[in-house]
Design a protein around this motif. Structure first.
Motif, short mmCIF file in Angstrom:
data_model
loop_
_atom_site.label_atom_id
_atom_site.label_comp_id
_atom_site.label_asym_id
_atom_site.label_seq_id
_atom_site.Cartn_x
_atom_site.Cartn_y
_atom_site.Cartn_z
N CYS A 146 0.86 -1.18 0.00
CA CYS A 146 0.00 0.00 0.00
C CYS A 146 0.89 1.23 0.00
O CYS A 146 1.94 1.25 0.67
N HIS A 147 0.51 2.24 -0.76
CA HIS A 147 1.26 3.48 -0.77
C HIS A 147 0.31 4.63 -1.08
O HIS A 147 -0.78 4.43 -1.62
N PRO A 148 0.69 5.87 -0.74
CA PRO A 148 -0.19 7.00 -1.06
C PRO A 148 -0.34 7.16 -2.56
O PRO A 148 0.59 6.90 -3.33
N THR A 179 6.84 6.69 0.58
CA THR A 179 5.95 7.78 0.95
C THR A 179 5.88 8.87 -0.11
O THR A 179 5.15 9.83 0.05
N GLY A 180 6.65 8.74 -1.19
CA GLY A 180 6.71 9.81 -2.17
C GLY A 180 7.52 10.99 -1.67
O GLY A 180 7.42 12.10 -2.19
N TYR A 190 -3.67 0.20 -3.18
CA TYR A 190 -3.29 -1.15 -2.76
C TYR A 190 -2.71 -1.89 -3.96
O TYR A 190 -3.14 -1.70 -5.10
N ARG A 191 -1.73 -2.76 -3.71
CA ARG A 191 -1.14 -3.57 -4.78
C ARG A 191 -1.00 -5.00 -4.29
O ARG A 191 -0.49 -5.23 -3.19
N CYS A 192 -1.45 -5.95 -5.09
CA CYS A 192 -1.18 -7.36 -4.85
C CYS A 192 -0.32 -7.85 -6.01
O CYS A 192 -0.73 -7.78 -7.17
N GLU A 193 0.87 -8.32 -5.69
CA GLU A 193 1.84 -8.69 -6.72
C GLU A 193 2.24 -10.15 -6.58
O GLU A 193 2.17 -10.73 -5.49
N LEU A 195 1.89 1.76 7.92
CA LEU A 195 1.56 0.48 8.55
C LEU A 195 0.89 -0.45 7.55
O LEU A 195 1.18 -1.65 7.49
N LEU A 196 -0.01 0.09 6.73
CA LEU A 196 -0.67 -0.72 5.71
C LEU A 196 0.34 -1.21 4.67
O LEU A 196 0.16 -2.29 4.09
N GLY A 197 1.38 -0.41 4.43
CA GLY A 197 2.40 -0.81 3.48
C GLY A 197 3.13 -2.07 3.91
O GLY A 197 3.60 -2.85 3.08
#
Length: 354
Positions: free
Chosen positions: A52-54, A327-328, A218-221, A180-182
């Protein structure tokens, strides 16, 4: 190797990354315990992961840059070792062609990008040269890509219409939650509350707001070596300005396309595709040129080792090793002394501060 249930599981989590295991199990026609156990096996082996990222909408107007790096002979892996923990680097790829590394980087301003290229990369032992282009627009990116193994009737509902993202940037508490989600975006609300120091009700409310505003991605890889799409190719091209919108729209909708961006510089188009084999590259390019007669392919590179992918460090087979929180943002404090010294010299030579 993954079996069909594994592929279905990854696809389901690409569509609904925080869905409970009963929901995921129902999509796969297995029980919740089996779905959870399979996911634990995949993540434990580094074969699949969630992140997960912004999103850019939540972090303000960001500068996305593609930086080609030439390394001194025998120094490539030393350079990579020094770069992997740089939070501003989204991707690090060892690639074929006229560059050793291709970096995808995100900054808050052109000034910050200039400082990173000039004072960070320019001073790093082992780097011989760099070339930088800025994305003028990102038309699609990897968080939208799907394995698409689920049958049409079994797919989760499509994305709901969402309001425009807020103009304000993420607040510190929001960013802490995203970090935290990351680490694991399937953490329960109670676990997130415990780790963040917020109440469960506050976490639930913040999550709902961030998701509704499309403020987080969100990313699922899956590791490319077992994904069924083991070859990643980046293509540079040129297209007339009047045709850019049409070409990028159609490229972004193609099954193979992971990334499509328009650029500054001599080549105004860059896109990354995942293919079944190296032998598919030439037929794919030939089909593109036939479909888009105004498109000129100017260069291409095959990724040999994607060392960093969306903030995750990978081994040569594409398996996840660990995460570098993305975080960019980049802390450029280490360059301040060099920049100050340069400005002092410019002043002494009759120059004026910018």
């Amino acid at each position: 190797m993954l079996d069909e249930i594994d592929y279905l599981l990854i696809t389901a989590l690409q569509h609904e990354p925080r869905a409970d295991w009963r929901r995921i199990g129902a999509l796969l026609d297995v029980d919740a315990t089996t779905a959870a156990r399979r996911w634990a096996r995949l993540t434990g082996a580094g074969l699949a992961w969630l992140g997960c990222h912004p999103s850019p909408a939540a972090t303000g107007e960001l500068i996305v840059a593609f930086i080609e790096v030439d390394c001194e002979p025998g120094r490539l892996h030393t350079v990579c070792e020094q770069l992997v923990d740089d939070a501003a680097l989204f991707n690090i790829e060892h690639a074929t062609g006229s560059r050793d590394l291709l970096l995808t980087a995100v900054f808050r301003s052109q000034t910050q990008l200039a400082r990173y290229v000039g004072f960070r990369l320019g001073a790093l032992p082992g780097i011989a040269a760099t070339r930088t282009q800025i994305a003028t627009a990102l038309h699609t990116e990897g968080s939208r890509w799907r394995l698409d193994r689920l049958k049409e009737s079994g797919r989760p509902d499509g994305p709901r219409a969402r309001p425009a993202a807020p103009a304000a940037t993420l607040g510190p508490a929001d960013l802490d939650l995203v970090l935290l989600l990351g680490e694991d975006c399937r953490q329960s609300v109670s676990r997130l509350a415990e780790r963040s120091g917020l109440s469960a009700a506050t976490v639930r409310r913040r999550l709902a707001r961030l998701e509704a505003a499309n403020a987080i991605a969100y990313r699922c890889e899956a590791a490319r070596s077992v994904s069924g799409w083991p070859v990643s190719a980046t293509v540079w091209g040129a297209v007339p300005a009047a045709e850019t919108a049409r070409v990028t729209a159609q490229l972004s909708g193609m099954r193979e396309t992971r990334l499509c961006a328009t650029l500054t510089g001599p080549h105004n188009l860059l896109f990354t595709v995942w293919l079944r084999s190296v032998g598919d590259i030439q037929p794919f390019e030939a089909a593109l040129v036939q479909r888009f007669p105004d498109l000129t392919i100017t260069d291409r590179a095959v990724t040999l080792w994607r060392l960093k992918h969306a903030g995750h460090i990978l081994d040569p087979e594409g398996r996840r090793l660990r995460t570098v929180p993305f975080t960019g943002m980049w802390n450029d404090g280490d360059t301040s002394a060099a920049e100050t010294a340069l400005l002092d010299r410019l002043r002494g030579a009759g120059g004026t501060p910018v």
